[in-house]
Design an enzyme around this catalytic site. Structure first.
Site, PDB file in Angstrom:
ATOM      1  N   LEU A  34       0.825  -1.210   0.000  1.00  0.00           N
ATOM      2  CA  LEU A  34       0.000   0.000   0.000  1.00  0.00           C
ATOM      3  C   LEU A  34       0.859   1.259   0.000  1.00  0.00           C
ATOM      4  O   LEU A  34       0.478   2.286  -0.533  1.00  0.00           O
ATOM      5  CB  LEU A  34      -0.903   0.013   1.237  1.00  0.00           C
ATOM      6  CG  LEU A  34      -2.021  -1.023   1.274  1.00  0.00           C
ATOM      7  CD1 LEU A  34      -2.661  -1.078   2.656  1.00  0.00           C
ATOM      8  CD2 LEU A  34      -3.078  -0.716   0.221  1.00  0.00           C
ATOM      9  N   GLY A  35       2.027   1.165   0.599  1.00  0.00           N
ATOM     10  CA  GLY A  35       2.885   2.340   0.647  1.00  0.00           C
ATOM     11  C   GLY A  35       4.077   2.085   1.546  1.00  0.00           C
ATOM     12  O   GLY A  35       4.136   1.082   2.257  1.00  0.00           O
ATOM     13  N   GLY A  37       7.020   4.254   4.065  1.00  0.00           N
ATOM     14  CA  GLY A  37       7.510   5.503   4.635  1.00  0.00           C
ATOM     15  C   GLY A  37       8.847   5.259   5.284  1.00  0.00           C
ATOM     16  O   GLY A  37       9.475   4.216   5.067  1.00  0.00           O
ATOM     17  N   GLY A  40       8.766   2.179   7.829  1.00  0.00           N
ATOM     18  CA  GLY A  40       8.443   0.829   7.376  1.00  0.00           C
ATOM     19  C   GLY A  40       7.518   0.823   6.175  1.00  0.00           C
ATOM     20  O   GLY A  40       7.254   1.869   5.582  1.00  0.00           O
ATOM     21  N   VAL A  42       3.759  -0.674   4.422  1.00  0.00           N
ATOM     22  CA  VAL A  42       2.417  -1.164   4.756  1.00  0.00           C
ATOM     23  C   VAL A  42       1.886  -1.994   3.588  1.00  0.00           C
ATOM     24  O   VAL A  42       1.981  -1.583   2.428  1.00  0.00           O
ATOM     25  CB  VAL A  42       1.461   0.015   5.059  1.00  0.00           C
ATOM     26  CG1 VAL A  42       0.074  -0.493   5.411  1.00  0.00           C
ATOM     27  CG2 VAL A  42       1.999   0.861   6.203  1.00  0.00           C
ATOM     28  N   LYS A  55       1.717  -3.320   8.917  1.00  0.00           N
ATOM     29  CA  LYS A  55       2.907  -2.472   8.841  1.00  0.00           C
ATOM     30  C   LYS A  55       4.112  -3.258   9.310  1.00  0.00           C
ATOM     31  O   LYS A  55       4.160  -3.745  10.448  1.00  0.00           O
ATOM     32  CB  LYS A  55       2.739  -1.214   9.688  1.00  0.00           C
ATOM     33  CG  LYS A  55       4.003  -0.363   9.688  1.00  0.00           C
ATOM     34  CD  LYS A  55       3.722   1.085   9.555  1.00  0.00           C
ATOM     35  CE  LYS A  55       4.987   1.897   9.428  1.00  0.00           C
ATOM     36  NZ  LYS A  55       4.705   3.304   9.361  1.00  0.00           N
ATOM     37  N   ASP A 148       1.352  14.995  11.890  1.00  0.00           N
ATOM     38  CA  ASP A 148       1.665  14.881  10.463  1.00  0.00           C
ATOM     39  C   ASP A 148       0.405  14.917   9.601  1.00  0.00           C
ATOM     40  O   ASP A 148       0.116  13.974   8.858  1.00  0.00           O
ATOM     41  CB  ASP A 148       2.462  13.587  10.232  1.00  0.00           C
ATOM     42  CG  ASP A 148       3.173  13.581   8.885  1.00  0.00           C
ATOM     43  OD1 ASP A 148       3.236  14.646   8.248  1.00  0.00           O
ATOM     44  OD2 ASP A 148       3.653  12.512   8.478  1.00  0.00           O
TER      45      ASP A 148
END
Ligand code: ATP
Length: 321
Positions: A34-35, A37, A40, A42, A55, A148
């Site tokens: 999913l993505g 950062g 870590g 996800v 995650k 954030d």
């Protein structure tokens, strides 16, 4: 920009990989990434019961911090602040034998704030921001500041058009220094002011988020006076004009609670423009044509008020779901 330190990245998990927790022995079948950062990556995965988001952390410390925040937020039964936490475990990567900490959470399906707002006007902006302010109020009431705030972390769900916050990595205890932030939404970047975790820090980012919605391609800090630049952007946008008072209040750090910004938002939208136009007309002798135009203005105002009433009702109904 993030303030967390990164460490080694994990290998990509390909679709179909089955991850088994070292301690709880639960199995998860990876669907897709999913993505990723700084702390870590996800993944969307299937557990035996449902779709979940997992995650995988680059280090134990950051995962432990995020788990702590999710645990705190999961204690609240009546509201969904952040994704629900299902479990925490470690994964031993095949071949490398290295241990990757992970946590399993609710998969929040929807689109991010900017994508949801594409082609939509003030009415929808108001519906989404009012819900966002409710979520923030809930978080603030429990002693946390989100930190954030950015479009990717605000998901509008498909089924109920409700707003959910993702990525608790930046969530910080009140009065500490903000842990993680994204430059474009950061008060320190725009105004050179402190990054203390306080309500006004989050609300400043909400105002920037709204400006970003009206100027998806053009939001950049220009040299000179940033506050004046932001105010001008608000005043020049038809989409933002109804929210001018609350947005400027948030930029100036005037609000003590997210709920106060919400009240101002509800109170001021659609008030200023139609009434001031009508006031100007009442001081002059109107021709028949002008009178007709004014009657038309009243009808428009009435229809607009009815529409806003309907939106508020829709919002309250969604709140009760
Ligand atoms: N519970 C979830 N449900 C659905 N999608 C999620 C969920 N959690 C994260 N995602 C998706 O995964 C992406 C990466 O999430 P992550 O928490 O790593 O955020 P980040 O800000 O990119 O990373 P970091 O905080 O580690 O720097 C998010 O932008 C989001 O699209």
């Amino acid at each position: 920009m993030k303030t967390t330190n990164s460490s080694a990245k994990q290998k990509l998990l390909t679709p179909g990989t089955v991850v088994t927790g070292k301690w709880n022995r639960q199995h998860y079948s990876i669907v897709r990434k999913l993505g990723e950062g700084i702390t870590g990556a996800v993944y969307l995965a299937h557990s035996t019961e449902r779709k979940v988001a997992i995650k995988f952390g680059n280090d134990q410390m950051s995962i432990a911090q995020e788990v702590n925040v999710l645990k705190e937020l999961s204690k609240v039964q009546d509201t969904c602040l952040g994704p629900y936490l299902y479990e925490v475990d470690d994964y031993v990567e095949a071949g490398s034998k290295s241990i990757v900490p992970f946590y399993v959470m609710e998969y929040i399906q929807g689109v991010d704030f900017l994508r949801f707002m594409e082609g939509k006007g003030s009415e929808w902006l108001s519906v989404v921001v009012l819900q966002l302010l409710d979520q923030l109020q809930g978080l603030h009431d429990r002693g946390w500041i989100f930190g954030d705030i950015k479009p990717e972390n605000i998901i509008v769900t498909k089924n109920a058009t409700s707003v959910r916050l993702l990525d608790v990595g930046g969530t910080t205890k009140k009065d500490r220094a903000i842990k993680e932030y994204t430059e474009l939404y950061d008060r320190g970047y725009w105004l050179g002011e402190s990054r203390k975790a306080e309500v006004s820090y989050d609300l400043f980012s909400v105002a920037i988020l709204m400006i970003h919605c009206a100027y998806p391609q053009q939001l950049r800090k220009q040299p000179g006076k940033p506050l004046a630049q932001l105010k001008k952007m608000i005043e020049s946008s038809e989409q933002l004009k109804p929210f001018k008072k609350s947005m400027i209040g948030a930029l100036h750090g005037h609000y003590i609670q997210a709920g106060d910004m919400k009240q101002d938002l509800l109170r001021t939208q659609y008030q200023t423009e139609p009434s001031s136009t009508l006031d100007r007309h009442s001081n002059t002798r109107m021709s028949r044509a002008k009178k007709q135009k004014k009657r038309h203005g009243y009808t428009e105002l009435f229809l607009l008020m009815t529409f806003v009433g309907l939106l508020i009702t829709l919002y309250l109904v969604l709140q009760m779901l």
